[in-house]
Design an enzyme around this catalytic site. Structure first.
Site, PDB file in Angstrom:
ATOM      1  N   ARG A   1     -13.708  -5.436   2.097  1.00 59.36           N
ATOM      2  CA  ARG A   1     -12.688  -5.396   3.157  1.00 59.36           C
ATOM      3  C   ARG A   1     -13.237  -5.602   4.563  1.00 59.36           C
ATOM      4  O   ARG A   1     -12.628  -5.230   5.565  1.00 59.36           O
ATOM      5  CB  ARG A   1     -11.924  -4.059   3.079  1.00 59.36           C
ATOM      6  CG  ARG A   1     -10.947  -4.081   1.934  1.00 59.36           C
ATOM      7  CD  ARG A   1     -10.148  -2.828   1.785  1.00 59.36           C
ATOM      8  NE  ARG A   1      -9.698  -2.202   3.011  1.00 59.36           N
ATOM      9  CZ  ARG A   1      -8.705  -2.656   3.777  1.00 59.36           C
ATOM     10  NH1 ARG A   1      -8.060  -3.744   3.449  1.00 59.36           N
ATOM     11  NH2 ARG A   1      -8.367  -1.994   4.860  1.00 59.36           N
TER      12      ARG A   1
ATOM     13  N   TYR B   1      -3.241  11.349   5.556  1.00 58.79           N
ATOM     14  CA  TYR B   1      -3.604  10.046   6.114  1.00 58.79           C
ATOM     15  C   TYR B   1      -2.563   8.980   5.740  1.00 58.79           C
ATOM     16  O   TYR B   1      -2.138   8.908   4.585  1.00 58.79           O
ATOM     17  CB  TYR B   1      -4.993   9.577   5.609  1.00 58.79           C
ATOM     18  CG  TYR B   1      -5.162   8.116   5.922  1.00 58.79           C
ATOM     19  CD1 TYR B   1      -5.417   7.713   7.231  1.00 58.79           C
ATOM     20  CD2 TYR B   1      -4.924   7.134   4.966  1.00 58.79           C
ATOM     21  CE1 TYR B   1      -5.463   6.377   7.568  1.00 58.79           C
ATOM     22  CE2 TYR B   1      -4.967   5.791   5.290  1.00 58.79           C
ATOM     23  CZ  TYR B   1      -5.239   5.418   6.591  1.00 58.79           C
ATOM     24  OH  TYR B   1      -5.249   4.095   6.922  1.00 58.79           O
TER      25      TYR B   1
ATOM     26  N   GLU C   1      -8.744   2.219  -2.387  1.00 57.83           N
ATOM     27  CA  GLU C   1      -9.563   1.836  -1.228  1.00 57.83           C
ATOM     28  C   GLU C   1     -10.372   3.003  -0.684  1.00 57.83           C
ATOM     29  O   GLU C   1      -9.873   4.138  -0.622  1.00 57.83           O
ATOM     30  CB  GLU C   1      -8.600   1.321  -0.147  1.00 57.83           C
ATOM     31  CG  GLU C   1      -9.248   0.980   1.172  1.00 57.83           C
ATOM     32  CD  GLU C   1      -8.212   0.441   2.143  1.00 57.83           C
ATOM     33  OE1 GLU C   1      -7.205  -0.158   1.688  1.00 57.83           O
ATOM     34  OE2 GLU C   1      -8.383   0.639   3.357  1.00 57.83           O
TER      35      GLU C   1
ATOM     36  N   GLU D   1      -4.630  -7.583   4.429  1.00 53.22           N
ATOM     37  CA  GLU D   1      -3.788  -6.509   4.968  1.00 53.22           C
ATOM     38  C   GLU D   1      -3.015  -7.038   6.174  1.00 53.22           C
ATOM     39  O   GLU D   1      -3.559  -7.762   7.001  1.00 53.22           O
ATOM     40  CB  GLU D   1      -4.677  -5.336   5.398  1.00 53.22           C
ATOM     41  CG  GLU D   1      -3.901  -4.148   5.922  1.00 53.22           C
ATOM     42  CD  GLU D   1      -4.814  -2.976   6.302  1.00 53.22           C
ATOM     43  OE1 GLU D   1      -6.027  -3.197   6.512  1.00 53.22           O
ATOM     44  OE2 GLU D   1      -4.311  -1.846   6.380  1.00 53.22           O
TER      45      GLU D   1
ATOM     46  N   ASP E   1      -5.031   3.968  -0.248  1.00 54.95           N
ATOM     47  CA  ASP E   1      -6.201   4.174   0.612  1.00 54.95           C
ATOM     48  C   ASP E   1      -6.562   5.664   0.624  1.00 54.95           C
ATOM     49  O   ASP E   1      -5.767   6.495   1.090  1.00 54.95           O
ATOM     50  CB  ASP E   1      -5.854   3.695   2.034  1.00 54.95           C
ATOM     51  CG  ASP E   1      -7.073   3.624   2.946  1.00 54.95           C
ATOM     52  OD1 ASP E   1      -8.131   4.170   2.577  1.00 54.95           O
ATOM     53  OD2 ASP E   1      -6.943   3.015   4.036  1.00 54.95           O
TER      54      ASP E   1
ATOM     55  N   GLU F   1     -13.886  -1.655   5.346  1.00 54.75           N
ATOM     56  CA  GLU F   1     -13.306  -1.860   6.681  1.00 54.75           C
ATOM     57  C   GLU F   1     -14.225  -1.365   7.791  1.00 54.75           C
ATOM     58  O   GLU F   1     -14.112  -1.820   8.924  1.00 54.75           O
ATOM     59  CB  GLU F   1     -11.911  -1.225   6.783  1.00 54.75           C
ATOM     60  CG  GLU F   1     -11.901   0.284   6.708  1.00 54.75           C
ATOM     61  CD  GLU F   1     -10.491   0.862   6.725  1.00 54.75           C
ATOM     62  OE1 GLU F   1      -9.616   0.296   6.042  1.00 54.75           O
ATOM     63  OE2 GLU F   1     -10.282   1.856   7.422  1.00 54.75           O
TER      64      GLU F   1
ATOM     65  N   HIS G   1      -9.220   6.741   2.227  1.00 56.09           N
ATOM     66  CA  HIS G   1      -9.792   6.935   3.565  1.00 56.09           C
ATOM     67  C   HIS G   1     -11.038   7.827   3.530  1.00 56.09           C
ATOM     68  O   HIS G   1     -11.168   8.751   4.341  1.00 56.09           O
ATOM     69  CB  HIS G   1      -8.736   7.464   4.544  1.00 56.09           C
ATOM     70  CG  HIS G   1      -8.756   6.753   5.857  1.00 56.09           C
ATOM     71  ND1 HIS G   1      -9.219   7.334   7.006  1.00 56.09           N
ATOM     72  CD2 HIS G   1      -8.407   5.496   6.204  1.00 56.09           C
ATOM     73  CE1 HIS G   1      -9.131   6.479   8.009  1.00 56.09           C
ATOM     74  NE2 HIS G   1      -8.643   5.344   7.542  1.00 56.09           N
TER      75      HIS G   1
ATOM     76  N   TRP H   1     -12.413  11.846   8.165  1.00 58.09           N
ATOM     77  CA  TRP H   1     -11.015  11.524   8.446  1.00 58.09           C
ATOM     78  C   TRP H   1     -10.653  10.222   7.734  1.00 58.09           C
ATOM     79  O   TRP H   1     -11.424   9.308   7.654  1.00 58.09           O
ATOM     80  CB  TRP H   1     -10.759  11.350   9.946  1.00 58.09           C
ATOM     81  CG  TRP H   1      -9.346  10.879  10.133  1.00 58.09           C
ATOM     82  CD1 TRP H   1      -8.209  11.630   9.980  1.00 58.09           C
ATOM     83  CD2 TRP H   1      -8.907   9.551  10.473  1.00 58.09           C
ATOM     84  NE1 TRP H   1      -7.089  10.841  10.190  1.00 58.09           N
ATOM     85  CE2 TRP H   1      -7.498   9.572  10.492  1.00 58.09           C
ATOM     86  CE3 TRP H   1      -9.582   8.366  10.743  1.00 58.09           C
ATOM     87  CZ2 TRP H   1      -6.726   8.433  10.767  1.00 58.09           C
ATOM     88  CZ3 TRP H   1      -8.836   7.236  11.028  1.00 58.09           C
ATOM     89  CH2 TRP H   1      -7.408   7.268  11.049  1.00 58.09           C
TER      90      TRP H   1
ATOM     91  N   ARG I   1       0.857  -1.187   0.000  1.00 57.32           N
ATOM     92  CA  ARG I   1       0.000   0.000   0.000  1.00 57.32           C
ATOM     93  C   ARG I   1       0.890   1.232   0.000  1.00 57.32           C
ATOM     94  O   ARG I   1       1.846   1.311   0.789  1.00 57.32           O
ATOM     95  CB  ARG I   1      -0.911  -0.012   1.234  1.00 57.32           C
ATOM     96  CG  ARG I   1      -1.977   1.055   1.192  1.00 57.32           C
ATOM     97  CD  ARG I   1      -2.799   1.074   2.473  1.00 57.32           C
ATOM     98  NE  ARG I   1      -2.236   1.994   3.454  1.00 57.32           N
ATOM     99  CZ  ARG I   1      -2.906   2.500   4.490  1.00 57.32           C
ATOM    100  NH1 ARG I   1      -4.167   2.147   4.689  1.00 57.32           N
ATOM    101  NH2 ARG I   1      -2.325   3.316   5.337  1.00 57.32           N
TER     102      ARG I   1
HETATM  103  O1  KDG Z   1      -9.087   2.307  13.254  1.00 56.69           O
HETATM  104  C1  KDG Z   1      -8.954   2.863  11.977  1.00 56.69           C
HETATM  105  C2  KDG Z   1      -7.866   2.147  11.213  1.00 56.69           C
HETATM  106  O2  KDG Z   1      -8.020   0.778  11.286  1.00 56.69           O
HETATM  107  C3  KDG Z   1      -7.844   2.567   9.764  1.00 56.69           C
HETATM  108  O3  KDG Z   1      -7.503   3.925   9.693  1.00 56.69           O
HETATM  109  C4  KDG Z   1      -6.824   1.751   9.003  1.00 56.69           C
HETATM  110  O4  KDG Z   1      -7.692   2.525   6.925  1.00 56.69           O
HETATM  111  C5  KDG Z   1      -7.048   1.727   7.553  1.00 56.69           C
HETATM  112  C6  KDG Z   1      -6.452   0.590   6.838  1.00 56.69           C
HETATM  113  O5  KDG Z   1      -6.706   0.500   5.637  1.00 56.69           O
HETATM  114  O6  KDG Z   1      -5.755  -0.185   7.457  1.00 56.69           O
HETATM  115 MG    MG Z   2      -8.302   1.671   5.024  1.00 59.63          MG
END
Ligand code: KDG
Ligand code: MG
Length: 403
Positions: free
Chosen positions: A284, A161, A237, A340, A211, A263, A213, A403, A147
């Site tokens: 995910r 991030y 992602e 991951e 990612d 996630e 996010h 975030w 990643r």
């Molecule tokens: O608790 C939040 C994290 O697990 C997250 O920010 C991690 O986005 C994440 C990832 O892809 O591992």
């Molecule tokens: Mg993530």
């Protein structure tokens, strides 16, 4: 056999973890992860106040029935707190079932579909040269997938991030959330050049992921996906928040960059449309936040029908109990994609003795009966809970963002 006791263990060996340990009257034990980053005590209270009293005396072999009892029995269905609590019970019961059978859990799930679980690591850098060095470290350790996160060099962004100098990924810090400033235009301008540099250095074979996010709108995500097409990502992602599953249709209309999401999902209903309409390529969802092995298997089986592969979340806020459980499922299902993997802090590994191992780009689950992981309660007691919240993000004008 009956469940004779169950207890919730909250510990902070480098970060907070909530673990459920179930014991039977025949002396077998099982463990389940119940960690919900930044909201740990809510799940601990849910388990202690509402779930554990009803578990004592139940038959631990009745995994599906217990799952349905907790899900339907709450009346208030779904949600990360409820589903993490159910997941912990479910995971611990699978652990016990494996021990009763004398088999690793993946054998109970149908046996091996592959030799090892391909994992991806997290490379990041404050500058592109730093990032390239970080990627080279993963390649040297045998990783086939990485990643990529790089800081955006723009005064409009206070921190990007996924970029940190610390060796262990840990976004949850202060009890009151830290605040970061975010600018989508600066980010969109910078990221394609980062991928151009990584591809130029490492060639076409290394699988690259990124990612977002949840920070873009569908049309912004479509633009990014299209800009990244020359670099052939394995996945982009969380391009947008996923409450509106229709939003992904717009992204799909504009780009062939594969999309991964899930996630923060806790139920099959969070991704039913995404999967059924083939709006994503990787789902995910995880053992701990999506109702345990029982429910995650259901999500992954639905995904298999629609050409969607798995890419379970495996950040450091999921304990080694979650990682152990994920590996058994990853090994057994037909539509596994990637897992991951981020190494935990040494003190976390000491609290959770486990038998899974990394070798040459793959993780291998333990061959011990059950999940092959435990919690050392004496060690756990050395690390009391510390309040820590995930950060929040604002736009330059102060507007709350994702975030
Ligand atoms: O608790 C939040 C994290 O697990 C997250 O920010 C991690 O986005 C994440 C990832 O892809 O591992
Ligand atoms: Mg993530």
């Amino acid at each position: 056999m009956r469940i004779s006791s169950a207890r919730v263990i909250v510990t902070c060996p480098g970060r907070n973890f909530v673990t459920l340990k179930i014991e039977t009257d025949e002396g077998l034990t099982g463990v389940g992860d119940a960690t919900l980053n930044g909201r740990e005590l809510a799940v601990a209270a849910y388990l202690n106040e509402h779930v554990l009293p009803a578990l004592i005396g139940r038959d631990p072999a009745r995994i599906e029935d217990t799952w349905q009892y907790l899900y339907r029995g709450a009346y208030w269905r779904r949600g990360p707190v409820t589903m993490s609590a159910i997941a912990a019970v479910d995971t611990a019961l699978w652990d016990i079932k494996g021990k009763v059978a004398g088999l690793p859990v993946y054998q109970l799930l149908g046996g091996r579909s592959r030799d090892g679980v391909t994992v991806y690591g997290h490379a990041n850098g404050a500058t592109v040269p730093e990032l390239l060095e970080s990627v080279a470290g993963f390649v040297a350790r045998g990783y086939r997938a990485v990643r990529i996160q790089a800081a955006v060099p723009a005064s409009e962004i206070s921190d990007t991030y996924g970029v940190s100098a610390a060796p262990i990924y840990e976004p949850a810090s202060s009890a009151i959330p830290a605040e970061a400033v975010w600018s989508t235009p600066a980010y969109l301008h910078h990221i394609p050049s980062v991928f151009a540099a990584v591809r130029a250095e490492f060639g076409p074979a290394l699988r690259l992921l990124h990612d977002v996010h949840h920070r873009l709108t569908p049309i912004e995500a479509a633009r990014l996906g299209r800009a990244l097409e020359p670099y052939a990502l394995t996945w982009l992602e969380d391009p947008v928040p996923a409450e509106l599953q229709d939003g992904f249709r717009l992204i799909r209309q504009h780009t062939t960059t594969p999309i991964a999401v899930g996630e923060v999902f806790n139920s099959i209903w969070d991704c039913e449309q995404l999967i059924r309409e083939q709006l994503i390529d990787y789902v995910r969802a995880t053992v701990v936040h999506a109702g345990g092995l029982t429910h995650l298997r259901r999500i992954f089986d639905l995904a298999a029908l629609h050409h969607v592969r798995t890419g379970s979340h495996g950040a450091t806020d999921l304990s080694p109990v979650s990682m152990s459980a994920a590996l058994h499922l990853d090994l057994a299902i037909p539509n596994f994609g990637l897992q991951e993997y981020m190494a935990h802090a040494p003190e976390t590994d000491a609290v959770f003795p486990h038998g899974y191992r990394y070798e040459g780009g793959y993780l291998h689950p333990s061959e011990e009966p059950g999940l092959g992981v435990d919690i050392d309660e004496d060690e756990a007691a050395r690390y009391p809970y510390r309040a820590a919240s995930l950060p929040v993000a604002r736009l330059e004008d102060g507007t709350m963002h994702n975030w």
